[in-house]
Design a protein around this motif. Structure first.
Motif, mmCIF file in Angstrom:
data_model
loop_
_atom_site.group_PDB
_atom_site.id
_atom_site.type_symbol
_atom_site.label_atom_id
_atom_site.label_comp_id
_atom_site.label_asym_id
_atom_site.label_seq_id
_atom_site.Cartn_x
_atom_site.Cartn_y
_atom_site.Cartn_z
ATOM 1 N N ALA A 8 0.849 -1.190 0.000
ATOM 2 C CA ALA A 8 0.000 0.000 0.000
ATOM 3 C C ALA A 8 0.884 1.240 0.000
ATOM 4 O O ALA A 8 1.659 1.453 0.923
ATOM 5 N N GLY A 9 0.751 2.038 -1.064
ATOM 6 C CA GLY A 9 1.577 3.228 -1.209
ATOM 7 C C GLY A 9 2.619 3.024 -2.293
ATOM 8 O O GLY A 9 3.115 1.902 -2.479
ATOM 9 N N PRO A 10 2.962 4.085 -3.040
ATOM 10 C CA PRO A 10 3.908 3.938 -4.159
ATOM 11 C C PRO A 10 5.246 3.342 -3.751
ATOM 12 O O PRO A 10 5.783 2.471 -4.445
ATOM 13 N N ALA A 11 5.825 3.777 -2.628
ATOM 14 C CA ALA A 11 7.120 3.257 -2.201
ATOM 15 C C ALA A 11 7.026 1.765 -1.886
ATOM 16 O O ALA A 11 7.915 0.980 -2.253
ATOM 17 N N GLU A 50 -1.178 6.191 -5.919
ATOM 18 C CA GLU A 50 -0.946 7.571 -6.337
ATOM 19 C C GLU A 50 -0.395 8.387 -5.170
ATOM 20 O O GLU A 50 -0.749 8.130 -4.007
ATOM 21 N N PRO A 51 0.480 9.377 -5.487
ATOM 22 C CA PRO A 51 1.042 9.707 -6.794
ATOM 23 C C PRO A 51 2.121 8.703 -7.193
ATOM 24 O O PRO A 51 2.936 8.303 -6.365
ATOM 25 N N MET A 52 2.111 8.298 -8.456
ATOM 26 C CA MET A 52 3.027 7.264 -8.916
ATOM 27 C C MET A 52 4.464 7.745 -9.012
ATOM 28 O O MET A 52 5.389 6.942 -9.004
ATOM 29 N N GLY A 53 4.662 9.074 -9.121
ATOM 30 C CA GLY A 53 6.007 9.604 -9.285
ATOM 31 C C GLY A 53 6.316 9.846 -10.744
ATOM 32 O O GLY A 53 5.561 9.463 -11.644
ATOM 33 N N SER A 54 7.436 10.481 -10.969
ATOM 34 C CA SER A 54 7.868 10.787 -12.331
ATOM 35 C C SER A 54 9.231 10.159 -12.584
ATOM 36 O O SER A 54 9.868 9.618 -11.675
ATOM 37 N N GLY A 55 9.668 10.227 -13.817
ATOM 38 C CA GLY A 55 10.976 9.697 -14.167
ATOM 39 C C GLY A 55 11.076 8.219 -13.897
ATOM 40 O O GLY A 55 10.134 7.454 -14.110
ATOM 41 N N LEU A 108 11.226 6.564 -11.024
ATOM 42 C CA LEU A 108 10.318 6.042 -10.000
ATOM 43 C C LEU A 108 8.914 5.819 -10.556
ATOM 44 O O LEU A 108 8.260 4.819 -10.236
ATOM 45 N N GLY A 109 8.453 6.755 -11.393
ATOM 46 C CA GLY A 109 7.152 6.569 -12.018
ATOM 47 C C GLY A 109 7.122 5.353 -12.923
ATOM 48 O O GLY A 109 6.149 4.586 -12.931
ATOM 49 N N TRP A 110 8.188 5.186 -13.692
ATOM 50 C CA TRP A 110 8.280 4.015 -14.577
ATOM 51 C C TRP A 110 8.259 2.727 -13.765
ATOM 52 O O TRP A 110 7.566 1.764 -14.110
ATOM 53 N N LEU A 111 9.007 2.716 -12.643
ATOM 54 C CA LEU A 111 9.071 1.512 -11.813
ATOM 55 C C LEU A 111 7.715 1.203 -11.191
ATOM 56 O O LEU A 111 7.307 0.033 -11.117
ATOM 57 N N THR A 112 6.997 2.235 -10.767
ATOM 58 C CA THR A 112 5.659 2.018 -10.212
ATOM 59 C C THR A 112 4.738 1.399 -11.246
ATOM 60 O O THR A 112 3.990 0.453 -10.960
ATOM 61 N N ARG A 113 4.774 1.914 -12.453
ATOM 62 C CA ARG A 113 3.905 1.366 -13.510
ATOM 63 C C ARG A 113 4.288 -0.064 -13.862
ATOM 64 O O ARG A 113 3.416 -0.898 -14.143
ATOM 65 N N ARG A 114 5.576 -0.374 -13.861
ATOM 66 C CA ARG A 114 5.998 -1.757 -14.099
ATOM 67 C C ARG A 114 5.449 -2.680 -13.009
ATOM 68 O O ARG A 114 5.030 -3.809 -13.284
ATOM 69 N N ALA A 115 5.467 -2.189 -11.770
ATOM 70 C CA ALA A 115 4.946 -2.997 -10.665
ATOM 71 C C ALA A 115 3.460 -3.266 -10.838
ATOM 72 O O ALA A 115 2.981 -4.387 -10.633
ATOM 73 N N LEU A 116 2.707 -2.240 -11.236
ATOM 74 C CA LEU A 116 1.265 -2.421 -11.425
ATOM 75 C C LEU A 116 0.974 -3.411 -12.539
ATOM 76 O O LEU A 116 -0.039 -4.112 -12.512
ATOM 77 N N ALA A 117 1.876 -3.479 -13.515
ATOM 78 C CA ALA A 117 1.650 -4.379 -14.644
ATOM 79 C C ALA A 117 1.698 -5.846 -14.234
ATOM 80 O O ALA A 117 1.078 -6.693 -14.884
#
Length: 363
Positions: free
Chosen positions: A50-53, A77-82, A84-93
């Protein structure tokens, strides 16, 4: 008996002990090896981040866990940018289930998934498990008198007839706290006994405080406070009134999050468009709420709050003035907020999470 490992800075949900065994950890990259060892030793059926980190850390650990547990991601959210944002989206995938607080949040997650061509569609993005609130301590607000309004060890240094408005912000973006500071500068001319406490911390806090002081001239009625454990010595004074020196450091307020201030407030403002947790806590405190009309907040509060368009300082001030001038309307809104908060009581939220976990293993 399902084994759930809850990775978050928050406390885990209180799941039925006859059906679930729960362990928890706090996301911290400096202790990643210890966290991995704790998770592996627990051998969970579900790893819930629970939480982006926490989501990013769980993603990094997932490939090392044998057998691989089911992976649930929430509060993304917030997923972050750069990176960290990319890594968050990969995790959600790779998550087995992504759970959002609102329909609007679910749509944002789906759009992000489409943008990076990752399959977040289907039934893997769920809605409806909004942040719950923890049961508050017994709060007995003393009468407004003697110069100080004291609640939970906090001295507000207010006059007896003061009308206290509380607004909690993350201060990681300047717009929500600036909206509050600007709206209050409009309101204070119509309500001479109004006072505002802005609670929170972040990179924008000093800028907002400079702005609030700059537009207030010699009538500065805004306090700034942090939510963190207080220093040694007990009582904490919320500074910022015109009787306080300019150099007064920003004080801290004792946990639990928001309860002491919300209990003492006459009105609670929610100016964070995605401030669902603040909204739910304010509703549980049974306070009149004026919030920005973001899709997330409107969905969660319904008729239990007054709304102003996002960023509209004049409308926020006007709605607040109307409530302060109409005690019966304010009391009705308080009752509606308290009733609505039942949907986010700890037991209710825990039951929703239990249903999410159970669904993972059907079929």
């Amino acid at each position: 008996m399902r084994r759930i490992y809850f990775l978050s800075a928050d406390a885990p949900p209180s799941l039925p002990a006859d059906r679930f065994t729960v362990a928890s950890g706090v996301p911290n990259l400096r202790t990643i090896l210890a966290e991995r060892a704790a998770i592996a030793a627990f051998a969970p059926d579900v790893l819930h981040a629970a939480g982006p980190a926490a989501v990013r850390l769980a993603f990094a650990l997932l490939a090392t866990l044998k057998p691989r547990p089911k992976f649930v991601a929430s509060d993304v959210e917030p997923m972050g940018s750069g990176f960290l944002g990319w890594l968050t989206r990969r995790a959600l995938a790779v998550a087995d289930r992504v759970v959002t607080e609102t329909t609007a949040a679910a749509e944002r997650v789906r759009k992000v998934g489409g943008f990076i061509s990752l399959p977040l569609g289907g039934g893997r993005v769920g809605v409806g498990v909004a942040s719950g609130w923890e049961s508050p301590p017994t709060l007995a607000l003393p009468p407004k008198g003697g110069g100080d309004r004291i609640q939970g060890g906090v001295a507000f240094n207010l006059p007896p007839a003061a009308k206290l408005i509380v607004c909690e912000c993350r201060f990681d973006s300047v717009e929500p706290p600036l909206t509050a500071a600007w709206a209050f500068d409009v309101l204070k001319y119509a309500v001479p006994d109004a006072h505002l406490v802005l609670v929170g911390d972040g990179p924008a806090r000093e800028r907002v405080e400079r702005f609030a002081r700059g537009i207030a001239f010699d009538d500065f009625r805004v306090r700034f406070a942090l939510m963190s454990p207080p220093p040694q010595g007990g009582r904490v004074r919320v500074g910022g009134g015109d009787s306080e020196p300019q150099a007064t450091p920003t004080p801290t307020l004792p946990p639990p999050r928001g309860w002491e201030l919300f209990a003492a407030a006459d009105i609670v403002w929610v100016t964070e468009p995605r401030g669902v947790r603040t909204l739910v806590t304010a509703m549980a405190a049974g306070k009149p709420i004026v919030a920005v009309a973001s899709p997330d907040l409107v969905e969660v509060a319904g008729a239990a709050a007054r709304f102003a368009p996002v960023g509209d300082k004049i409308a926020l001030a006007a709605a607040t003035r109307e409530l302060l001038a109409a005690p019966a309307a304010a009391a009705a809104l308080s009752a509606a907020a308290a009733a609505r908060s039942a949907d986010f009581a700890p037991a209710t939220v825990a039951a929703r999470w239990a249903a999410v976990y159970d669904e993972l293993f059907r079929g």
